[in-house]
Scaffold this motif. Structure first.
Motif, PDB file in Angstrom:
ATOM      1  N   SER A  56       2.770  25.760  51.624  1.00 22.49           N
ATOM      2  CA  SER A  56       1.947  26.828  51.033  1.00 22.49           C
ATOM      3  C   SER A  56       2.506  28.218  51.312  1.00 22.49           C
ATOM      4  CB  SER A  56       0.508  26.738  51.559  1.00 22.49           C
ATOM      5  OG  SER A  56       0.488  26.898  52.964  1.00 22.49           O
ATOM      6  N   LEU A  57       3.476  28.313  52.213  1.00 19.18           N
ATOM      7  CA  LEU A  57       4.082  29.590  52.583  1.00 19.18           C
ATOM      8  C   LEU A  57       5.596  29.417  52.709  1.00 19.18           C
ATOM      9  CD1 LEU A  57       3.237  32.504  53.365  1.00 19.18           C
ATOM     10  CD2 LEU A  57       3.178  31.721  55.735  1.00 19.18           C
ATOM     11  N   PRO A  58       6.267  29.108  51.595  1.00 15.21           N
ATOM     12  CA  PRO A  58       7.696  28.791  51.674  1.00 15.21           C
ATOM     13  C   PRO A  58       8.536  30.015  52.032  1.00 15.21           C
ATOM     14  CG  PRO A  58       7.011  28.938  49.390  1.00 15.21           C
ATOM     15  CD  PRO A  58       5.769  29.087  50.231  1.00 15.21           C
ATOM     16  N   CYS A  59       9.571  29.783  52.822  1.00 16.00           N
ATOM     17  CA  CYS A  59      10.529  30.835  53.147  1.00 16.00           C
ATOM     18  C   CYS A  59      11.862  30.175  53.483  1.00 16.00           C
ATOM     19  CB  CYS A  59      10.033  31.707  54.301  1.00 16.00           C
ATOM     20  SG  CYS A  59       9.910  30.855  55.872  1.00 16.00           S
ATOM     21  N   LYS A  60      12.911  30.964  53.526  1.00 12.00           N
ATOM     22  CA  LYS A  60      14.255  30.438  53.788  1.00 12.00           C
ATOM     23  C   LYS A  60      14.336  29.772  55.166  1.00 12.00           C
ATOM     24  CE  LYS A  60      18.388  29.972  52.165  1.00 12.00           C
ATOM     25  NZ  LYS A  60      18.612  29.015  51.102  1.00 12.00           N
ATOM     26  N   GLU A  61      13.627  30.327  56.143  1.00 13.79           N
ATOM     27  CA  GLU A  61      13.621  29.751  57.494  1.00 13.79           C
ATOM     28  C   GLU A  61      13.064  28.323  57.485  1.00 13.79           C
ATOM     29  OE1 GLU A  61      11.201  30.546  61.561  1.00 13.79           O
ATOM     30  OE2 GLU A  61      12.045  32.311  60.588  1.00 13.79           O
ATOM     31  N   THR A  62      11.973  28.111  56.747  1.00 14.61           N
ATOM     32  CA  THR A  62      11.395  26.774  56.635  1.00 14.61           C
ATOM     33  C   THR A  62      12.373  25.822  55.951  1.00 14.61           C
ATOM     34  OG1 THR A  62       9.166  27.671  56.519  1.00 14.61           O
ATOM     35  CG2 THR A  62       9.467  25.443  55.697  1.00 14.61           C
ATOM     36  N   GLU A  63      13.003  26.299  54.897  1.00 11.68           N
ATOM     37  CA  GLU A  63      13.977  25.474  54.166  1.00 11.68           C
ATOM     38  C   GLU A  63      15.127  25.052  55.079  1.00 11.68           C
ATOM     39  OE1 GLU A  63      16.564  25.783  50.040  1.00 11.68           O
ATOM     40  OE2 GLU A  63      14.977  27.230  50.416  1.00 11.68           O
ATOM     41  N   ASN A  64      15.637  25.970  55.883  1.00  9.96           N
ATOM     42  CA  ASN A  64      16.728  25.650  56.809  1.00  9.96           C
ATOM     43  C   ASN A  64      16.275  24.659  57.884  1.00  9.96           C
ATOM     44  OD1 ASN A  64      18.520  27.314  55.470  1.00  9.96           O
ATOM     45  ND2 ASN A  64      18.061  29.077  56.746  1.00  9.96           N
ATOM     46  N   LEU A  65      15.063  24.832  58.382  1.00 10.68           N
ATOM     47  CA  LEU A  65      14.508  23.925  59.382  1.00 10.68           C
ATOM     48  C   LEU A  65      14.383  22.515  58.816  1.00 10.68           C
ATOM     49  CD1 LEU A  65      13.298  23.862  62.265  1.00 10.68           C
ATOM     50  CD2 LEU A  65      11.082  24.304  61.214  1.00 10.68           C
ATOM     51  N   LEU A  66      13.912  22.413  57.583  1.00 14.79           N
ATOM     52  CA  LEU A  66      13.774  21.101  56.943  1.00 14.79           C
ATOM     53  C   LEU A  66      15.127  20.439  56.732  1.00 14.79           C
ATOM     54  CD1 LEU A  66      10.965  21.849  54.378  1.00 14.79           C
ATOM     55  CD2 LEU A  66      10.848  20.269  56.300  1.00 14.79           C
ATOM     56  N   LYS A  67      16.142  21.205  56.377  1.00 11.40           N
ATOM     57  CA  LYS A  67      17.476  20.632  56.172  1.00 11.40           C
ATOM     58  C   LYS A  67      18.001  19.987  57.450  1.00 11.40           C
ATOM     59  CE  LYS A  67      18.978  23.563  52.387  1.00 11.40           C
ATOM     60  NZ  LYS A  67      19.846  24.658  51.946  1.00 11.40           N
ATOM     61  N   ARG A  68      17.622  20.531  58.600  1.00  7.56           N
ATOM     62  CA  ARG A  68      18.064  19.975  59.880  1.00  7.56           C
ATOM     63  C   ARG A  68      17.248  18.761  60.302  1.00  7.56           C
ATOM     64  NH1 ARG A  68      17.919  25.468  61.423  1.00  7.56           N
ATOM     65  NH2 ARG A  68      16.209  25.064  62.870  1.00  7.56           N
ATOM     66  N   HIS A  69      16.010  18.641  59.832  1.00  5.78           N
ATOM     67  CA  HIS A  69      15.121  17.596  60.344  1.00  5.78           C
ATOM     68  C   HIS A  69      14.732  16.508  59.345  1.00  5.78           C
ATOM     69  CE1 HIS A  69      14.394  19.208  64.341  1.00  5.78           C
ATOM     70  NE2 HIS A  69      14.438  20.398  63.790  1.00  5.78           N
ATOM     71  N   ILE A  70      14.916  16.739  58.059  1.00  9.24           N
ATOM     72  CA  ILE A  70      14.577  15.696  57.076  1.00  9.24           C
ATOM     73  C   ILE A  70      15.549  14.531  57.257  1.00  9.24           C
ATOM     74  CG2 ILE A  70      14.663  15.137  54.599  1.00  9.24           C
ATOM     75  CD1 ILE A  70      12.166  16.614  55.178  1.00  9.24           C
ATOM     76  N   PRO A  71      15.027  13.317  57.390  1.00 15.85           N
ATOM     77  CA  PRO A  71      15.910  12.158  57.586  1.00 15.85           C
ATOM     78  C   PRO A  71      16.897  11.973  56.425  1.00 15.85           C
ATOM     79  CG  PRO A  71      13.634  11.579  58.073  1.00 15.85           C
ATOM     80  CD  PRO A  71      13.614  12.953  57.454  1.00 15.85           C
ATOM     81  N   HIS A  72      18.073  11.479  56.747  1.00 15.37           N
ATOM     82  CA  HIS A  72      19.102  11.234  55.727  1.00 15.37           C
ATOM     83  C   HIS A  72      18.668  10.174  54.721  1.00 15.37           C
ATOM     84  CE1 HIS A  72      21.938  13.862  57.649  1.00 15.37           C
ATOM     85  NE2 HIS A  72      21.782  13.231  58.800  1.00 15.37           N
ATOM     86  N   SER A  73      17.695   9.361  55.087  1.00 13.93           N
ATOM     87  CA  SER A  73      17.211   8.325  54.170  1.00 13.93           C
ATOM     88  C   SER A  73      16.417   8.918  53.002  1.00 13.93           C
ATOM     89  CB  SER A  73      16.351   7.308  54.925  1.00 13.93           C
ATOM     90  OG  SER A  73      15.251   7.943  55.544  1.00 13.93           O
ATOM     91  N   PHE A  74      16.016  10.179  53.111  1.00 16.56           N
ATOM     92  CA  PHE A  74      15.313  10.851  52.007  1.00 16.56           C
ATOM     93  C   PHE A  74      16.380  11.328  51.026  1.00 16.56           C
ATOM     94  CE2 PHE A  74      11.250  12.447  54.377  1.00 16.56           C
ATOM     95  CZ  PHE A  74      11.112  11.216  54.989  1.00 16.56           C
ATOM     96  N   LYS A  75      16.707  10.495  50.061  1.00 16.10           N
ATOM     97  CA  LYS A  75      17.838  10.770  49.163  1.00 16.10           C
ATOM     98  C   LYS A  75      17.593  11.962  48.232  1.00 16.10           C
ATOM     99  CE  LYS A  75      20.285   7.258  50.511  1.00 16.10           C
ATOM    100  NZ  LYS A  75      21.238   7.447  51.541  1.00 16.10           N
ATOM    101  N   HIS A  76      16.402  12.077  47.701  1.00 15.05           N
ATOM    102  CA  HIS A  76      16.107  13.134  46.736  1.00 15.05           C
ATOM    103  C   HIS A  76      14.900  13.927  47.231  1.00 15.05           C
ATOM    104  CE1 HIS A  76      18.867  11.157  44.032  1.00 15.05           C
ATOM    105  NE2 HIS A  76      18.235  10.021  44.266  1.00 15.05           N
ATOM    106  N   VAL A  77      15.115  15.201  47.558  1.00 13.49           N
ATOM    107  CA  VAL A  77      14.055  16.039  48.110  1.00 13.49           C
ATOM    108  C   VAL A  77      13.842  17.239  47.200  1.00 13.49           C
ATOM    109  CG1 VAL A  77      13.337  17.428  50.089  1.00 13.49           C
ATOM    110  CG2 VAL A  77      14.635  15.327  50.460  1.00 13.49           C
ATOM    111  N   LEU A  78      12.584  17.479  46.850  1.00 10.42           N
ATOM    112  CA  LEU A  78      12.200  18.626  46.031  1.00 10.42           C
ATOM    113  C   LEU A  78      11.283  19.507  46.868  1.00 10.42           C
ATOM    114  CD1 LEU A  78      11.992  20.094  43.270  1.00 10.42           C
ATOM    115  CD2 LEU A  78      10.029  18.623  42.795  1.00 10.42           C
ATOM    116  N   LEU A  79      11.651  20.758  47.063  1.00  6.73           N
ATOM    117  CA  LEU A  79      10.863  21.687  47.866  1.00  6.73           C
ATOM    118  C   LEU A  79      10.062  22.608  46.965  1.00  6.73           C
ATOM    119  CD1 LEU A  79      10.187  22.869  50.666  1.00  6.73           C
ATOM    120  CD2 LEU A  79      12.205  24.317  50.433  1.00  6.73           C
ATOM    121  N   CYS A  80       8.741  22.598  47.119  1.00  7.32           N
ATOM    122  CA  CYS A  80       7.866  23.502  46.384  1.00  7.32           C
ATOM    123  C   CYS A  80       8.083  24.909  46.910  1.00  7.32           C
ATOM    124  CB  CYS A  80       6.406  23.081  46.572  1.00  7.32           C
ATOM    125  SG  CYS A  80       5.233  24.285  45.949  1.00  7.32           S
TER     126      CYS A  80
END
Length: 87
Positions: free
Chosen positions: A46-70
């Motif tokens: 609900s409050l997207p920012c570049k910092e959140t996007e970078n954090l997710l890139k480091r922690h989203i499991p590699h098994s999540f092949k296709h990720v769409l960020l709102c």
């Protein structure tokens, strides 16, 4: 769950509510990760920012092949009600 406890797999048509802080901290901001029927992982923030996007890139499991960020902001930066938007 906390950001460092995101499961490596979420069943299709299910979701996980996740805090962006590690499990040993008090918590900061809540997001929702949904695995839809098309095998796409949708991340709702609900409050997207570049910092959140970078954090997710480091922690989203590699098994999540296709990720769409709102990236649509639904709450004000001064608000502390992020968890309400995940439901």
């Amino acid at each position: 769950v906390s950001i460092d406890e995101i499961p490596s797999e979420i069943e299709k048509d299910n979701f996980v509510i996740c805090n962006l802080s590690p499990k040993n901290s008090s918590g900061t901001h809540w997001i929702c990760i949904h695995h839809n029927h098309q095998d796409l992982y949708e991340v709702f923030d609900s409050l997207p920012c570049k910092e959140t996007e970078n954090l997710l890139k480091r922690h989203i499991p590699h098994s999540f092949k296709h990720v769409l960020l709102c990236k649509t902001q639904l709450q004000k930066y001064s608000s502390s009600n992020c968890g309400h938007f995940c439901g």
